[in-house]
Design an enzyme around this catalytic site. Sequence first.
Site, PDB file in Angstrom:
ATOM      1  CB  SER A 123      37.732  38.125  41.025  1.00 12.70           C
ATOM      2  OG  SER A 123      38.255  37.688  40.226  1.00 12.70           O
ATOM      3  CG  HIS A 148      35.845  33.458  41.606  1.00 15.52           C
ATOM      4  ND1 HIS A 148      35.304  33.581  40.339  1.00 15.52           N
ATOM      5  CD2 HIS A 148      36.897  34.379  41.620  1.00 15.52           C
ATOM      6  CE1 HIS A 148      36.109  34.542  39.554  1.00 15.52           C
ATOM      7  NE2 HIS A 148      36.987  34.918  40.336  1.00 15.52           N
TER       8      HIS A 148
END
EC number: 3.4.21.92
Length: 225
Positions: A123, A148
Amino acid sequence: MANINFGFEHHASKLYSGAIEEGIQNSLVPMVIETSGRGERAFDIFSRLLRERIIFLGSGIDEHVAGLIMAQLIFLESEDPDRDIFIYVNSPGGSVSAGLGIYDTMQYIRPDVSTVCVGMAASMGAFLLASGAKGKRASLPHSRIMIHQPSGGAQGQESDIIIQAREIEKIRRLLEEIMAKHTGKDVQQVREDSERDRWMDAGEALEYGIIDQVFEKRPAPEKKD
């Protein structure tokens, strides 16, 4: 008000950062003793690493952690603006605004910032790993990297929710553009790849452009004659 995070942080960093905080509270941070002509001095391990221009990002990313990282970056620039700074990343990600604060500081200061993934960069952790100086981004061989899209929660009146949804989309586009710049991918490719959690090993992260090399082993020092 929208609260924008990279979603993986919600189910990964609580246990991870909680263990770090508990360790600190229980005084489990190793101390390094140095002896000189003026006696002994004790440093916690992170302060000792800072003297070597090494910053360790080993938790979820929130405003407090970001403040510490930014302060260390600015301090090391003031110490020597021409020497590289090294950030070792082992993080499940976290707050987008906090991560962007670290990112902007990395780009703002004069020294090159080298990034190394040790364990996991997911992330916002992966975002910061990719944001190191070109040619100076690396990973250890068994680290895991994940990208993501950001997630966010919105509440309030319908008009407020619409405004917040637009802001989340704007932030998503910004993050995709930055990731595209640092990886060499086009923005649409980054969007498609980050639509769902995309996990990579070190070799795959190298191929994607998030890192520039995989460190298998630190080279042995040259023997002096």
